[in-house]
Design a protein around this motif. Structure first.
Motif, PDB file in Angstrom:
ATOM      1  N   ALA A 173       0.571  -1.170  -0.020  1.00  0.00           N
ATOM      2  CA  ALA A 173       0.288   0.213  -0.326  1.00  0.00           C
ATOM      3  C   ALA A 173       1.160   1.344  -0.131  1.00  0.00           C
ATOM      4  O   ALA A 173       1.841   1.610   0.418  1.00  0.00           O
ATOM      5  N   HIS A 174       0.607   2.251  -0.500  1.00  0.00           N
ATOM      6  CA  HIS A 174       1.253   3.668  -0.321  1.00  0.00           C
ATOM      7  C   HIS A 174      -0.440   4.756  -0.436  1.00  0.00           C
ATOM      8  O   HIS A 174      -1.007   4.700  -0.398  1.00  0.00           O
ATOM      9  N   HIS A 175       0.029   4.932   1.029  1.00  0.00           N
ATOM     10  CA  HIS A 175      -0.409   6.298   1.428  1.00  0.00           C
ATOM     11  C   HIS A 175       0.772   7.687   1.944  1.00  0.00           C
ATOM     12  O   HIS A 175       1.420   8.146   1.922  1.00  0.00           O
ATOM     13  N   ARG A 176       0.331   8.971   1.140  1.00  0.00           N
ATOM     14  CA  ARG A 176       0.926   9.857   1.504  1.00  0.00           C
ATOM     15  C   ARG A 176      -0.447  11.120   2.681  1.00  0.00           C
ATOM     16  O   ARG A 176      -0.787  10.893   2.189  1.00  0.00           O
ATOM     17  N   PRO A 177       0.126  11.289   3.562  1.00  0.00           N
ATOM     18  CA  PRO A 177      -0.186  11.835   4.557  1.00  0.00           C
ATOM     19  C   PRO A 177      -0.936  13.295   4.397  1.00  0.00           C
ATOM     20  O   PRO A 177      -0.964  13.893   3.423  1.00  0.00           O
ATOM     21  N   GLY A 178      -1.835  13.721   4.515  1.00  0.00           N
ATOM     22  CA  GLY A 178      -2.950  14.223   4.102  1.00  0.00           C
ATOM     23  C   GLY A 178      -4.352  13.501   3.658  1.00  0.00           C
ATOM     24  O   GLY A 178      -5.353  14.096   3.399  1.00  0.00           O
ATOM     25  N   ARG A 179      -4.252  12.391   2.445  1.00  0.00           N
ATOM     26  CA  ARG A 179      -4.854  11.506   1.610  1.00  0.00           C
ATOM     27  C   ARG A 179      -5.867  11.365   2.770  1.00  0.00           C
ATOM     28  O   ARG A 179      -5.229  10.682   4.177  1.00  0.00           O
ATOM     29  N   GLU A 208      12.656  -0.424  -6.692  1.00  0.00           N
ATOM     30  CA  GLU A 208      12.535  -0.512  -8.442  1.00  0.00           C
ATOM     31  C   GLU A 208      11.073   0.791  -8.533  1.00  0.00           C
ATOM     32  O   GLU A 208      10.132  -0.220  -8.275  1.00  0.00           O
ATOM     33  N   ILE A 209      11.151   2.113  -9.693  1.00  0.00           N
ATOM     34  CA  ILE A 209       9.954   2.138  -9.324  1.00  0.00           C
ATOM     35  C   ILE A 209      10.542   3.016 -11.354  1.00  0.00           C
ATOM     36  O   ILE A 209      11.187   2.259 -11.325  1.00  0.00           O
ATOM     37  N   ALA A 210       8.799   3.676 -11.630  1.00  0.00           N
ATOM     38  CA  ALA A 210       9.070   3.693 -13.460  1.00  0.00           C
ATOM     39  C   ALA A 210       9.432   5.896 -12.860  1.00  0.00           C
ATOM     40  O   ALA A 210       8.997   6.301 -11.849  1.00  0.00           O
ATOM     41  N   PRO A 211      10.201   6.242 -13.557  1.00  0.00           N
ATOM     42  CA  PRO A 211      10.375   7.421 -13.837  1.00  0.00           C
ATOM     43  C   PRO A 211       9.705   8.313 -13.722  1.00  0.00           C
ATOM     44  O   PRO A 211       9.862   9.298 -12.837  1.00  0.00           O
ATOM     45  N   LEU A 265      -3.448   3.670  -1.411  1.00  0.00           N
ATOM     46  CA  LEU A 265      -4.084   2.863  -2.433  1.00  0.00           C
ATOM     47  C   LEU A 265      -3.120   1.578  -2.379  1.00  0.00           C
ATOM     48  O   LEU A 265      -2.153   1.786  -1.819  1.00  0.00           O
ATOM     49  N   PRO A 266      -4.084   0.728  -3.023  1.00  0.00           N
ATOM     50  CA  PRO A 266      -2.501  -0.076  -3.310  1.00  0.00           C
ATOM     51  C   PRO A 266      -0.977   0.259  -4.271  1.00  0.00           C
ATOM     52  O   PRO A 266      -1.481   1.427  -5.354  1.00  0.00           O
ATOM     53  N   ALA A 267      -0.419  -0.468  -3.589  1.00  0.00           N
ATOM     54  CA  ALA A 267       0.916  -0.089  -4.468  1.00  0.00           C
ATOM     55  C   ALA A 267       0.838  -0.414  -6.085  1.00  0.00           C
ATOM     56  O   ALA A 267       0.802  -1.488  -5.637  1.00  0.00           O
ATOM     57  N   PRO A 268       1.551   0.242  -6.480  1.00  0.00           N
ATOM     58  CA  PRO A 268       1.467   0.076  -7.851  1.00  0.00           C
ATOM     59  C   PRO A 268       2.251  -1.445  -8.631  1.00  0.00           C
ATOM     60  O   PRO A 268       3.145  -1.250  -7.284  1.00  0.00           O
ATOM     61  N   ASP A 315       4.116   8.845  -9.556  1.00  0.00           N
ATOM     62  CA  ASP A 315       3.540   9.597  -8.244  1.00  0.00           C
ATOM     63  C   ASP A 315       4.124   9.140  -6.672  1.00  0.00           C
ATOM     64  O   ASP A 315       3.380   8.739  -6.436  1.00  0.00           O
ATOM     65  N   ILE A 316       5.100   9.440  -6.440  1.00  0.00           N
ATOM     66  CA  ILE A 316       5.468   8.951  -4.977  1.00  0.00           C
ATOM     67  C   ILE A 316       6.780  10.185  -4.362  1.00  0.00           C
ATOM     68  O   ILE A 316       7.731  10.705  -5.529  1.00  0.00           O
TER      69      ILE A 316
END
Length: 423
Positions: free
Chosen positions: A347-353, A376-379, A357-360, A382-383
Motif C-alpha cells: 500500500a501507498h499513502h501520502r499523509p493528508g490523503r 524499483e519504480i518508474a521514472p 492506495l494499493p502500491a503499483p 507519483d511518489i
C-alpha cells in the motif's frame, strides 16, 4: 492467563515504532492515546497487526482443528508475545508450543500452564528452569528425546530433583533435523527410558514433517509415527497416569497431518496435538503458497472461505529519490524478514490523503541493507519523499523477532493495542 500482567507492562520507550507518550504509560492504556497510523502519530518504521484479520485467523484455525477433532498448540516461537498467546488460548488452543527453556519460563510467567517444548531439553541450567516450573502442580509440560544419552541426562537430573518429567520420543528422517532415525535408535531410547521409571514418563510420539518437501514422503513419515505409537501402546510402554500424546505439524502441512492423525484409537486416552504457529498472521510468501495448496486439496479448508489472511505489515517512509527509477525506503534488515523473499510493497499513502492506495504492481524491492531498502519504480511514478509504504512480508517469525512491540490497528488504522515480544 494473566491478562493484568500484560496490560500493566510499561511501554518500552527504548523500542521503535511508537509515538510520543506520557511517562508510565502501560500497554493497557495505548488505545486511550488516540494514535492513528495514517495521521503520523507513530514513528516509522513500525510493525503492525490488523485486528480484524487476527480475529479471522484465530477463528479459522480453531474451526479447522475442530473439524478433525484434534488439538491446537500453536508454536509460540513465531511471535514470542504473551498477549498473542492469550488470544490463542482464549480461542481454544490446548496450550502453547515453545522451543527453549527460557521461552517456556516467559510463557509461564504470563500465565501459560500447558507447554509442549518441541525440542530436546539439554543442559543443567535449562533443566533447572523446567524443574522449577514443574513444582507448580498446575503446570503441564512435555519435551522431546531422541537419544539414549539425552534420556540418561534427563533421567539423572530429574531423579535428583524428585520430579517425573513427561517426554515424547521424536522420530526423524535421514538428512533431516533431530529425531530417532531407525529401529536400532528407537530400541536404545526405549531401553534407557526403562532405566528411569521414577523420573521420566514416556507420553508418546512427536514428529516434525516440515523437513520433507513432498506430500507422499510426508504421509509415509506420518504413518510411521502412528505405527510406532501403536507399538508403544500395545507393549504397555506409554504412561498410564495421563493421556498419551501424538504431535506434529508446522505451518505448511498441518492439513496433511490432521488427515493422517485424526480419529486414531490406540486403546487408551490419546490427545492429538498440532503445532502451526504462523497461521496467526499468515504472510504473502511461503505460507500463502502453502495455503493455496491446502485450499485446493483439503475439503475442510475449501468450506472455510475466506482462508487465512495476511495480518502483519511493516510501514516505512520513502526517504530519498536519488535518481530516476529508484526510491530509497527507510526499511531494512533490522525491521523485516528477508530470508524467504524480500518484503512486498502492498500500500501507498501520502499523509493528508483520505486512505492508502494499493502500491503499483511494478514497485518492488531489489535489495536491503541494515536500515535501507532499494525499491524499483518508474521514472514518472507519483511518489514523494515522506510518502508512507506498507510492506507485506514472507516468514513472520523473522519479522517478529526484530520488534519489542507491535501495534494492533483497527480498520480505521487507529492504534487499539500493543503486542510485546520476548526474544
Amino acid at each position: 492467563m494473566n491478562d493484568r500482567l500484560s496490560s500493566s507492562l510499561p511501554l518500552d520507550a527504548d523500542g521503535k515504532g511508537l509515538g510520543a507518550f506520557p511517562a508510565g504509560c502501560t500497554e493497557g492504556q495505548v488505545a486511550s492515546l488516540g494514535w492513528n497510523l495514517l495521521a503520523e502519530d507513530v514513528s516509522l518504521p513500525v510493525a503492525v497487526l490488523y485486528e480484524t484479520r487476527l480475529r479471522h485467523n484465530l477463528q479459522w484455525m480453531q474451526q479447522f482443528m475442530a473439524a478433525y477433532q484434534v488439538h491446537l498448540a500453536p508454536h509460540g516461537k513465531t511471535t514470542m508475545s504473551p498477549a498473542l498467546f492469550r488470544r490463542q488460548i482464549e480461542n481454544g488452543a490446548w496450550g502453547i508450543t515453545l522451543a527453549t527453556a527460557p521461552q517456556v519460563r516467559t510463557a509461564y510467567r504470563h500465565g501459560v500452564r500447558r507447554v509442549l517444548m518441541a525440542n530436546q531439553l539439554v543442559g543443567r541450567a535449562n533443566m533447572a528452569i523446567v524443574a522449577q516450573l514443574l513444582r507448580d502442580p498446575s503446570f503441564s509440560f512435555y519435551c522431546l528425546v531422541d537419544s539414549a544419552a539425552g534420556v540418561r541426562q534427563l533421567g539423572a537430573y530429574f531423579a535428583e530433583q524428585g520430579l517425573r518429567l513427561p517426554v515424547l520420543i521424536e522420530l526423524g528422517v535421514e538428512g533431516g533435523r533431530t529425531g530417532v532415525r531407525d529401529d536400532a535408535g528407537l530400541h536404545d531410547v526405549l531401553a534407557e527410558l526403562a532405566a528411569w521409571p521414577d523420573s521420566l514418563a514416556l507420553a508418546g510420539i512427536e514428529i516434525y514433517e516440515g523437513v520433507l518437501k513432498e506430500e507422499a514422503g510426508i504421509r509415509i513419515f506420518l504413518r510411521h509415527a502412528v505405527a510406532t505409537l501403536r507399538m508403544l501402546a500395545t507393549g504397555g510402554l506409554l504412561r498410564r497416569d495421563g493421556p498419551a500424546l501424538l504431535s506434529g505439524a508446522g505451518s505448511a502441512w498441518f492439513d496433511v497431518v490432521a488427515e493422517e492423525f485424526s480419529g486414531l484409537d490406540i486403546g487408551q486416552p490419546l490427545e492429538i496435538v498440532l503445532r502451526p504457529g504462523c497461521y496467526l498472521t499468515h504472510d504473502v510468501g511461503i505460507y500463502r503458497s502453502a495455503a493455496e495448496r491446502i485450499a485446493a486439496s483439503n475439503p475442510v479448508a475449501r468450506d472455510l472461505q475466506p482462508g487465512l489472511l495476511p495480518a502483519l505489515q511493516v510501514w516505512a517512509y520513502v526517504q530519498s529519490l536519488p535518481q530516476p527509477g529508484l526510491a530509497i525506503v527507510a526499511l531494512g534488515k533490522r525491521d523485516a524478514a528477508f530470508d524467504a523473499g524480500l518484503p512486498v510493497p502492498g500500500a501507498h499513502h501520502r499523509p493528508g490523503r483520505a486512505a492508502p492506495l494499493p502500491a503499483p504492481p511494478h514497485w518492488r524491492l531489489t535489495s536491503m541493507m541494515d536500515q535501507h531498502a532499494f525499491m524499483e519504480i518508474a521514472p514518472d511514478d507519483d511518489i514523494q519523499v515522506g510518502d508512507m509504504l506498507a510492506f507485506d512480508i514472507s516468514h513472520p517469525c523473522l519479522t517478529f523477532d526484530k520488534w519489542r512491540q507491535l501495534l494492533l490497528l483497527d480498520d480505521r488504522f487507529d492504534v487499539v493495542g500493543v503486542a510485546h515480544t520476548y526474544f
